[in-house]
Design a protein around this motif. Structure first.
Motif, PDB file in Angstrom:
ATOM      1  N   LEU A   1      35.946 -11.816  10.704  1.00  0.00           N
ATOM      2  CA  LEU A   1      34.983 -12.557  11.517  1.00  0.00           C
ATOM      3  C   LEU A   1      34.633 -11.752  12.767  1.00  0.00           C
ATOM      4  O   LEU A   1      33.489 -11.730  13.194  1.00  0.00           O
ATOM      5  CB  LEU A   1      35.565 -13.915  11.926  1.00  0.00           C
ATOM      6  CG  LEU A   1      35.917 -14.883  10.789  1.00  0.00           C
ATOM      7  CD1 LEU A   1      36.503 -16.166  11.372  1.00  0.00           C
ATOM      8  CD2 LEU A   1      34.702 -15.192   9.932  1.00  0.00           C
TER       9      LEU A   1
ATOM     10  N   ILE B   1      27.473 -15.544  11.120  1.00  0.00           N
ATOM     11  CA  ILE B   1      28.160 -16.823  10.899  1.00  0.00           C
ATOM     12  C   ILE B   1      27.178 -17.980  11.095  1.00  0.00           C
ATOM     13  O   ILE B   1      26.541 -18.098  12.134  1.00  0.00           O
ATOM     14  CB  ILE B   1      29.375 -16.965  11.845  1.00  0.00           C
ATOM     15  CG1 ILE B   1      30.423 -15.891  11.508  1.00  0.00           C
ATOM     16  CG2 ILE B   1      29.992 -18.357  11.737  1.00  0.00           C
ATOM     17  CD1 ILE B   1      31.526 -15.761  12.535  1.00  0.00           C
TER      18      ILE B   1
ATOM     19  N   TYR C   1      31.197 -23.912   7.482  1.00  0.00           N
ATOM     20  CA  TYR C   1      30.822 -22.685   8.209  1.00  0.00           C
ATOM     21  C   TYR C   1      30.929 -21.508   7.255  1.00  0.00           C
ATOM     22  O   TYR C   1      31.894 -21.392   6.495  1.00  0.00           O
ATOM     23  CB  TYR C   1      31.705 -22.513   9.447  1.00  0.00           C
ATOM     24  CG  TYR C   1      31.553 -23.702  10.367  1.00  0.00           C
ATOM     25  CD1 TYR C   1      30.527 -23.742  11.314  1.00  0.00           C
ATOM     26  CD2 TYR C   1      32.363 -24.829  10.229  1.00  0.00           C
ATOM     27  CE1 TYR C   1      30.339 -24.861  12.117  1.00  0.00           C
ATOM     28  CE2 TYR C   1      32.183 -25.955  11.022  1.00  0.00           C
ATOM     29  CZ  TYR C   1      31.162 -25.966  11.962  1.00  0.00           C
ATOM     30  OH  TYR C   1      30.967 -27.084  12.730  1.00  0.00           O
TER      31      TYR C   1
ATOM     32  N   LEU D   1      30.297 -17.195   6.363  1.00  0.00           N
ATOM     33  CA  LEU D   1      30.105 -15.802   6.757  1.00  0.00           C
ATOM     34  C   LEU D   1      29.088 -15.206   5.796  1.00  0.00           C
ATOM     35  O   LEU D   1      29.335 -15.114   4.594  1.00  0.00           O
ATOM     36  CB  LEU D   1      31.433 -15.036   6.684  1.00  0.00           C
ATOM     37  CG  LEU D   1      31.366 -13.534   6.992  1.00  0.00           C
ATOM     38  CD1 LEU D   1      30.901 -13.296   8.426  1.00  0.00           C
ATOM     39  CD2 LEU D   1      32.721 -12.874   6.748  1.00  0.00           C
TER      40      LEU D   1
ATOM     41  N   LEU E   1      34.020 -20.938  16.715  1.00  0.00           N
ATOM     42  CA  LEU E   1      33.289 -20.841  15.445  1.00  0.00           C
ATOM     43  C   LEU E   1      32.058 -21.749  15.462  1.00  0.00           C
ATOM     44  O   LEU E   1      30.954 -21.336  15.099  1.00  0.00           O
ATOM     45  CB  LEU E   1      34.225 -21.253  14.297  1.00  0.00           C
ATOM     46  CG  LEU E   1      33.646 -21.188  12.881  1.00  0.00           C
ATOM     47  CD1 LEU E   1      33.451 -19.737  12.446  1.00  0.00           C
ATOM     48  CD2 LEU E   1      34.571 -21.904  11.905  1.00  0.00           C
TER      49      LEU E   1
ATOM     50  N   SER F   1      28.090 -20.438  15.453  1.00  0.00           N
ATOM     51  CA  SER F   1      27.247 -20.815  14.309  1.00  0.00           C
ATOM     52  C   SER F   1      26.045 -21.641  14.763  1.00  0.00           C
ATOM     53  O   SER F   1      24.939 -21.479  14.251  1.00  0.00           O
ATOM     54  CB  SER F   1      28.065 -21.582  13.262  1.00  0.00           C
ATOM     55  OG  SER F   1      28.435 -22.852  13.745  1.00  0.00           O
TER      56      SER F   1
END
Length: 267
Positions: free
Chosen positions: A82, A89, A121, A123, A147, A151
């Protein structure tokens, strides 16, 4: 001559020949499987479905199958980071019935959205994406808030260019860019507020499947029925269905609405 399961198995053997993969065929269930020899993670294919596609579209169907299966296997074998991938993302909308764990049993990261939907979520990996699980954020030392924040920022940065269609004095705006995040644009609050500011009637939003967002300006009762039929049709045809229920958008809040029940024809 009709394609049999054995003949199709031989074709698949050629397609998926690799020193790194093991293939097997379950005759009783008519299922063909390709998996990594080292991890035993893999993909199972329903042979009758492949035969049906092959009889309709020939070798093109097998080429597409090879691509999608290979991409899936490749994803399973990669250790995705990440850190450094923040711009890739994105949030994805799914039905509340969508699995909460990966096939390996790791919990996926998600947050509640409406009574009908949750936010997962992802990637972005270019041709596909991987849903982010708890193991990934723990290994990276990320918090859920980070996160979510990243996003949300990224979904707001995606272009929103609705195509408008007016039916019976009601305006229906469609976002369908096919980038995998059309339904996710329901999380772009600035866009919804702009639509609300310009609406003459009631703003009703729908995410029947992953690849479309409908924002309607409903000015009369016919509009509700049109939207209900439209949403049901999209839901039935979608590659990743989400919900056939539209949402009233009011005070920055989405409320699922049973349109057909609400708008019965007057006696």
């Amino acid at each position: 001559m009709k394609m049999t399961s054995i003949k199709m198995k031989r074709k698949l053997d050629e397609l998926f020949e690799s020193d790194a993969w093991r293939v097997s065929f379950n005759r009783d269930k008519d299922v063909y499987r390709i998996e990594w020899k080292d991890t035993k993670q893999g993909v199972s294919i329903n042979i009758p479905n492949v035969i049906a596609k092959y009889e309709r579209r020939g070798d093109t169907a097998l080429e597409e199958l090879q691509f999608h299966v290979s991409e899936s296997l490749k994803m399973m074998h990669e250790d995705h980071q990440l850190e450094g991938q923040e711009k890739q993302i994105y949030p994805v909308i799914r039905a509340t019935s969508f699995p909460k764990k990966t096939k390996a049993g790791t919990r996926l990261v998600y947050s509640e959205h409406t009574a009908e939907t949750n936010i997962y979520y992802a990637l972005d990996l270019g041709t596909t994406y991987q849903l982010i699980d708890e193991k990934m954020i723990e290994e990276q030392g990320w918090s859920f808030e980070r996160l979510k924040e990243i996003s949300t920022f990224n979904i707001r940065s995606l272009s929103v260019s609705p195509k408008k269609d007016t039916v019976a004095d009601n305006d229906f705006n469609f976002i369908a860019t096919q980038d995998g995040y059309d339904a996710s644009r329901i999380l772009n609050e600035a866009f919804l507020e702009e639509m609300k500011a310009n609406a003459l009637g009631e703003v009703v939003v729908a995410v029947p499947h992953q690849d479309v967002l409908i924002v309607a300006d409903i000015k009369n009762e016919a509009g509700y029925d049109i939207l209900a039929q439209m949403t049901m049709k999209f839901f039935a045809e979608g590659r990743v269905p989400i919900t056939s229920l539209p949402f009233i958008y009011e005070d920055k809040h989405l409320e699922p609405v049973f349109i057909l029940a609400k708008n019965k024809p007057k006696e």
